[in-house]
Design an enzyme around this catalytic site. Structure first.
Site, PDB file in Angstrom:
ATOM      1  N   TYR A  65      72.404 -24.272 -71.460  1.00  0.00           N
ATOM      2  CA  TYR A  65      71.703 -24.470 -70.181  1.00  0.00           C
ATOM      3  C   TYR A  65      72.612 -24.359 -68.960  1.00  0.00           C
ATOM      4  CZ  TYR A  65      67.914 -25.981 -73.153  1.00  0.00           C
ATOM      5  OH  TYR A  65      66.932 -26.000 -74.105  1.00  0.00           O
ATOM      6  N   GLU A 133      80.914 -23.874 -55.157  1.00  0.00           N
ATOM      7  CA  GLU A 133      80.160 -25.092 -55.458  1.00  0.00           C
ATOM      8  C   GLU A 133      80.795 -26.268 -54.735  1.00  0.00           C
ATOM      9  OE1 GLU A 133      78.051 -25.313 -59.458  1.00  0.00           O
ATOM     10  OE2 GLU A 133      79.899 -24.322 -60.004  1.00  0.00           O
ATOM     11  N   HIS A 249      73.894 -35.343 -61.381  1.00  0.00           N
ATOM     12  CA  HIS A 249      73.785 -34.122 -60.583  1.00  0.00           C
ATOM     13  C   HIS A 249      72.782 -34.385 -59.473  1.00  0.00           C
ATOM     14  CE1 HIS A 249      73.266 -30.002 -59.345  1.00  0.00           C
ATOM     15  NE2 HIS A 249      74.294 -29.682 -60.103  1.00  0.00           N
ATOM     16  N   ARG A 295      79.913 -34.289 -55.797  1.00  0.00           N
ATOM     17  CA  ARG A 295      78.614 -34.627 -56.387  1.00  0.00           C
ATOM     18  C   ARG A 295      78.240 -36.092 -56.251  1.00  0.00           C
ATOM     19  NH1 ARG A 295      78.389 -30.960 -61.869  1.00  0.00           N
ATOM     20  NH2 ARG A 295      77.985 -29.082 -60.667  1.00  0.00           N
ATOM     21  N   HIS A 356      74.018 -36.141 -65.794  1.00  0.00           N
ATOM     22  CA  HIS A 356      74.428 -34.757 -66.005  1.00  0.00           C
ATOM     23  C   HIS A 356      75.637 -34.615 -66.923  1.00  0.00           C
ATOM     24  CE1 HIS A 356      74.655 -30.548 -65.016  1.00  0.00           C
ATOM     25  NE2 HIS A 356      75.860 -30.659 -64.499  1.00  0.00           N
ATOM     26  N   ARG A 391      83.922 -35.310 -62.079  1.00  0.00           N
ATOM     27  CA  ARG A 391      84.287 -33.937 -62.426  1.00  0.00           C
ATOM     28  C   ARG A 391      83.999 -32.970 -61.275  1.00  0.00           C
ATOM     29  NH1 ARG A 391      81.207 -29.410 -65.136  1.00  0.00           N
ATOM     30  NH2 ARG A 391      79.412 -30.690 -64.633  1.00  0.00           N
TER      31      ARG A 391
HETATM   32  C1  LIG Z   1      71.884 -27.960 -67.072  1.00  0.00           C
HETATM   33  C2  LIG Z   1      73.399 -27.957 -67.138  1.00  0.00           C
HETATM   34  C3  LIG Z   1      74.118 -27.078 -66.361  1.00  0.00           C
HETATM   35  C4  LIG Z   1      75.512 -27.056 -66.434  1.00  0.00           C
HETATM   36  N1  LIG Z   1      76.211 -26.130 -65.715  1.00  0.00           N
HETATM   37  C5  LIG Z   1      77.559 -26.038 -65.879  1.00  0.00           C
HETATM   38  C6  LIG Z   1      78.305 -25.009 -65.252  1.00  0.00           C
HETATM   39  O1  LIG Z   1      77.755 -24.157 -64.564  1.00  0.00           O
HETATM   40  N2  LIG Z   1      79.645 -24.971 -65.459  1.00  0.00           N
HETATM   41  C7  LIG Z   1      80.305 -25.892 -66.226  1.00  0.00           C
HETATM   42  O2  LIG Z   1      81.539 -25.818 -66.367  1.00  0.00           O
HETATM   43  N3  LIG Z   1      79.615 -26.880 -66.840  1.00  0.00           N
HETATM   44  C8  LIG Z   1      78.268 -26.965 -66.697  1.00  0.00           C
HETATM   45  N4  LIG Z   1      77.582 -27.948 -67.336  1.00  0.00           N
HETATM   46  C9  LIG Z   1      78.300 -28.829 -68.251  1.00  0.00           C
HETATM   47  C10 LIG Z   1      78.599 -28.042 -69.538  1.00  0.00           C
HETATM   48  O3  LIG Z   1      77.522 -27.201 -69.828  1.00  0.00           O
HETATM   49  C11 LIG Z   1      78.842 -28.953 -70.709  1.00  0.00           C
HETATM   50  O4  LIG Z   1      79.754 -29.961 -70.376  1.00  0.00           O
HETATM   51  C12 LIG Z   1      79.418 -28.138 -71.872  1.00  0.00           C
HETATM   52  O5  LIG Z   1      78.558 -27.066 -72.167  1.00  0.00           O
HETATM   53  C13 LIG Z   1      79.583 -29.022 -73.085  1.00  0.00           C
HETATM   54  O6  LIG Z   1      79.907 -28.219 -74.173  1.00  0.00           O
HETATM   55  P1  LIG Z   1      80.127 -28.882 -75.585  1.00  0.00           P
HETATM   56  O7  LIG Z   1      80.357 -27.786 -76.540  1.00  0.00           O
HETATM   57  O8  LIG Z   1      81.114 -29.967 -75.459  1.00  0.00           O
HETATM   58  O9  LIG Z   1      78.703 -29.612 -75.881  1.00  0.00           O
HETATM   59  P2  LIG Z   1      77.267 -28.955 -76.101  1.00  0.00           P
HETATM   60  O10 LIG Z   1      77.193 -27.587 -75.579  1.00  0.00           O
HETATM   61  O11 LIG Z   1      76.254 -29.916 -75.597  1.00  0.00           O
HETATM   62  O12 LIG Z   1      77.136 -28.877 -77.689  1.00  0.00           O
HETATM   63  C14 LIG Z   1      77.012 -30.060 -78.445  1.00  0.00           C
HETATM   64  C15 LIG Z   1      76.750 -29.677 -79.886  1.00  0.00           C
HETATM   65  O13 LIG Z   1      76.923 -30.827 -80.705  1.00  0.00           O
HETATM   66  C16 LIG Z   1      75.867 -30.902 -81.633  1.00  0.00           C
HETATM   67  N5  LIG Z   1      75.687 -32.295 -82.036  1.00  0.00           N
HETATM   68  C17 LIG Z   1      75.579 -33.402 -81.269  1.00  0.00           C
HETATM   69  N6  LIG Z   1      75.435 -34.490 -82.041  1.00  0.00           N
HETATM   70  C18 LIG Z   1      75.436 -34.058 -83.319  1.00  0.00           C
HETATM   71  C19 LIG Z   1      75.304 -34.696 -84.577  1.00  0.00           C
HETATM   72  N7  LIG Z   1      75.138 -36.017 -84.706  1.00  0.00           N
HETATM   73  N8  LIG Z   1      75.332 -33.938 -85.690  1.00  0.00           N
HETATM   74  C20 LIG Z   1      75.473 -32.592 -85.630  1.00  0.00           C
HETATM   75  N9  LIG Z   1      75.613 -31.938 -84.454  1.00  0.00           N
HETATM   76  C21 LIG Z   1      75.598 -32.665 -83.320  1.00  0.00           C
HETATM   77  C22 LIG Z   1      74.677 -30.328 -80.892  1.00  0.00           C
HETATM   78  O14 LIG Z   1      73.681 -29.942 -81.819  1.00  0.00           O
HETATM   79  C23 LIG Z   1      75.343 -29.165 -80.164  1.00  0.00           C
HETATM   80  O15 LIG Z   1      75.431 -28.069 -81.046  1.00  0.00           O
HETATM   81  C24 LIG Z   1      76.183 -27.982 -67.269  1.00  0.00           C
HETATM   82  C25 LIG Z   1      75.457 -28.885 -68.030  1.00  0.00           C
HETATM   83  C26 LIG Z   1      74.075 -28.874 -67.984  1.00  0.00           C
HETATM   84  C27 LIG Z   1      73.309 -29.843 -68.830  1.00  0.00           C
END
Ligand SMILES: Cc1cc2nc3c(=O)[nH]c(=O)nc-3n(C[C@H](O)[C@H](O)[C@H](O)COP(=O)(O)OP(=O)(O)OC[C@H]3O[C@@H](n4cnc5c(N)ncnc54)[C@H](O)[C@@H]3O)c2cc1C
Length: 565
Positions: A65, A133, A249, A295, A356, A391
């Site tokens: 997202y 931003e 956010h 933010r 957020h 952040r």
């Molecule tokens: C709407 C939105 C817009 C954003 N825009 C930006 C942006 O433009 N730029 C930026 O730098 N950041 C942005 N962010 C923040 C950024 O997207 C996230 O911090 C980042 O994507 C997190 O990545 P991640 O891989 O750590 O977690 P995620 O991408 O959330 O992945 C988590 C994974 O863990 C898995 N999981 C969780 N619990 C379990 C469990 N118990 N068992 C098995 N699997 C599990 C889930 O299924 C998923 O696959 C945004 C966030 C949001 C919500």
């Protein structure tokens, strides 16, 4: 005092459902940018046996997202020093500066690698197109597909992983880490497909489970963001840090569902302005950077305007921008708004802040190492201290790239080591105390409301105390948790919520995203420090059912975790 068992399931449960045991060199929990990138980096080490588990379909995560983009120094007017300065300023005096420097200097190299895998950022003859931003002094955000950067990144990385020799196990809920003597040997997982437990035994385990937004009534986060990684790490005895800092956010569309549509900060970066419901452009009263202030400041300003005028929203107005430009630059937001009955080229949108991002998480060093051997954390679930108390926008996708790369380097020594064979069932309690029947659905929504009202944008002692009592009450009412993913999730949410409340109570000052109305001033003399939770374990393999623990939070003076490499 809350009852928080070491494990959520018993050996009996596992035996009754014929536990499946598999062996790997590396297990990665999570398939967002952190999990996928870490996996691709692991693959570059050689012919390894790797598993990724993901709670729902692999692409359902916050990464998918992400809209705005990734902050990186590419413009000739920009420099590492400027990106560093903006990050540290947004972090309100708590950033681990070493981690910030690593991030800003290593991001460009990781972006090159991302591009070579096939991720296409928007560019023209002069190179990457750059957006701006909040709290960035300059345009430095690269982006893809207009406002669908995360989707582009997730799809490319996922297709690479699907094409590789990796066990991608979807619809598999990681319940608890399998640890003994502060060493991790894998994870216990529930497979929704066949209703079986799996013990994935591994030389190294990576927690890449993302954030906690779903603890709040209103959030921009995907439904997977329930803090499972933080909860399981805590139960296993790992340290959690900075978790009182939850970023809200400023601009999510006001709608009747908890996962709200984000209206990216780049919208304001391109000229969108905020009006209160009286039509006044109020941000000029709160900060010289107006809509592009950090933010936390914009979110609080909106909160106060809504409270003053007794409304549940303010307005985001983009009507001064060219309609064709809006459609081209923000195609996803434009279409999503149209589907909900708003034409943002013609009318202002009702917006309000939403939970957020969590700045804190599982404490790691600059190589993703947690306080438990063989256990690493990457991405939003981890905390290097990089973000401090707040952040800087678009500094999180790159965080996963930079620290994922480093973590794999550090993990390789354990992979070469191999791991001892052991019986996972021996670690689990044989039985647990049976508590009252509880309504987990009711608890979940109750928790979300309480967190929103009392542990949200603005906090004070009375609300925090009341929330603490209620969460204690719920945690104490639960005995043996039913075999049910939704119940395990609620247990995790209650635990993480309880820990956040404790830190928020303890930090008697206001800083970054943590704002206490009863302590509105930043207090560097007492609080230029981080709060760290560490559960006290009484030794190897706790088998006490319904164990009673006290929440144990300590104040750590020094802000930095030394890099040991
Ligand atoms: C709407 C939105 C817009 C954003 N825009 C930006 C942006 O433009 N730029 C930026 O730098 N950041 C942005 N962010 C923040 C950024 O997207 C996230 O911090 C980042 O994507 C997190 O990545 P991640 O891989 O750590 O977690 P995620 O991408 O959330 O992945 C988590 C994974 O863990 C898995 N999981 C969780 N619990 C379990 C469990 N118990 N068992 C098995 N699997 C599990 C889930 O299924 C998923 O696959 C945004 C966030 C949001 C919500």
């Amino acid at each position: 005092m809350a009852h928080i068992g070491r494990y959520l399931v018993t050996a009996e449960d596992c035996k009754a459902r014929s536990l499946v045991v598999r062996h790997y060199d590396a297990v990665v929990i999570g398939s967002g940018i952190a999990g996928l990138w870490t996996t691709l980096k692991l693959l570059s080490l050689g012919d390894l046996r790797i598993a990724i588990v993901s709670k729902l379909s692999a692409h359902e995560c916050n990464t998918y997202y992400a809209q705005g983009g990734i902050a990186t120094v590419v413009s000739p007017e920009d420099s590492f020093e400027l990106h560093f300065r903006d990050t540290v300023e947004a972090g309100a005096g708590l950033c681990n500066e070493e981690a910030v420097w690593v991030l800003v200097t290593e991001t460009p190299k990781r972006i090159e690698e991302l591009c070579s895998l096939g991720v296409r950022f928007e560019s023209d003859d002069e190179g990457f197109k750059l957006a701006r931003e909040g709290a960035h002094g300059i345009r430095r955000i690269i982006y893809a597909r207009g406002d669908r950067t995360g989707c582009e990144v997730e799809q490319v990385l996922l297709s690479r992983v699907r094409g590789a020799k990796v066990d991608l196990i979807e619809w598999a809920f990681a319940i608890d880490l399998l640890t003994s003597d502060d060493e991790c040997f894998g994870v216990l997982v529930w497979s929704e497909h066949d209703g079986k437990y799996m013990a994935l035994l591994s030389s190294v385990t990576f927690i890449c489970t993302g954030g906690i937004g779903q603890l709040y009534d209103s959030t921009t986060n995907a439904k997977v963001a329930t803090g499972d990684g933080l909860a399981m790490a805590y139960r296993a005895g790992a340290r959690l840090a900075d978790i009182e800092f939850v970023q809200f956010h400023p601009t999510a569309l006001v709608e009747r569902r908890s996962q709200r549509l984000l209206l990216s900060e780049t919208v304001r970066g391109e000229g969108g302005i905020l009006l209160n419901t009286d039509g006044e452009r109020f941000m000029l009263r709160y900060h010289p950077m107006a809509e592009l202030a950090p933010r936390d400041i914009v979110s609080r300003a909106i909160f106060y305007e809504m409270r003053r005028l007794g409304k549940d929203h303010v307005l985001l107005d983009m009507r001064s921008l060219n309609a064709e430009f809006i459609k081209r630059r923000f195609p996803f937001i434009y279409e999503q708004c149209l589907e909900r009955g708003y034409d943002l080229t013609k009318q202002p949108l009702p917006v309000a802040p939403a939970a957020h991002y969590i700045m804190g998480g599982i404490e790691v060093d600059l190589f993703g190492r947690t306080s438990i051997r063989r256990l690493f954390a990457v991405g939003e679930a981890s905390c290097t201290g990089l973000h401090g108390a707040n952040r800087l926008a678009s500094n999180s996708l790159n965080e996963a790239l930079v620290f994922g790369h480093r973590a794999v380097g550090a993990a390789s020594e354990f992979i070469a080591d191999g791991h001892p064979d052991f019986d996972p069932l021996a670690l689990l309690p044989s039985r647990m105390v049976v508590g009252k029947d509880v309504d987990f659905v009711h608890m979940r929504s109750g928790l979300q409301k309480l967190m929103w009202e009392s542990v949200g944008i603005v906090r004070e002692r009375q609300g925090l105390d009341a929330t603490r009592s209620q969460l204690e009450h719920w945690l104490s009412a639960i005995g043996h948790v039913p075999i049910d993913v939704r119940a395990w999730e609620v247990m995790n949410m209650l635990l993480v919520g309880r820990l956040i409340v404790e830190s928020a109570l303890m930090r008697t000052e206001s800083r970054g995203a943590h704002y206490r109305e009863d302590y509105p001033i930043r207090d560097d003399a007492n609080w230029a420090a981080r709060l760290v939770h560490r559960r006290c374990l009484s030794g190897f393999g706790i088998k006490v059912p319904g164990e009673v623990i006290t929440v144990n939070v300590i104040k750590v003076r020094e802000r930095r975790l030394a890099a040991s490499d």
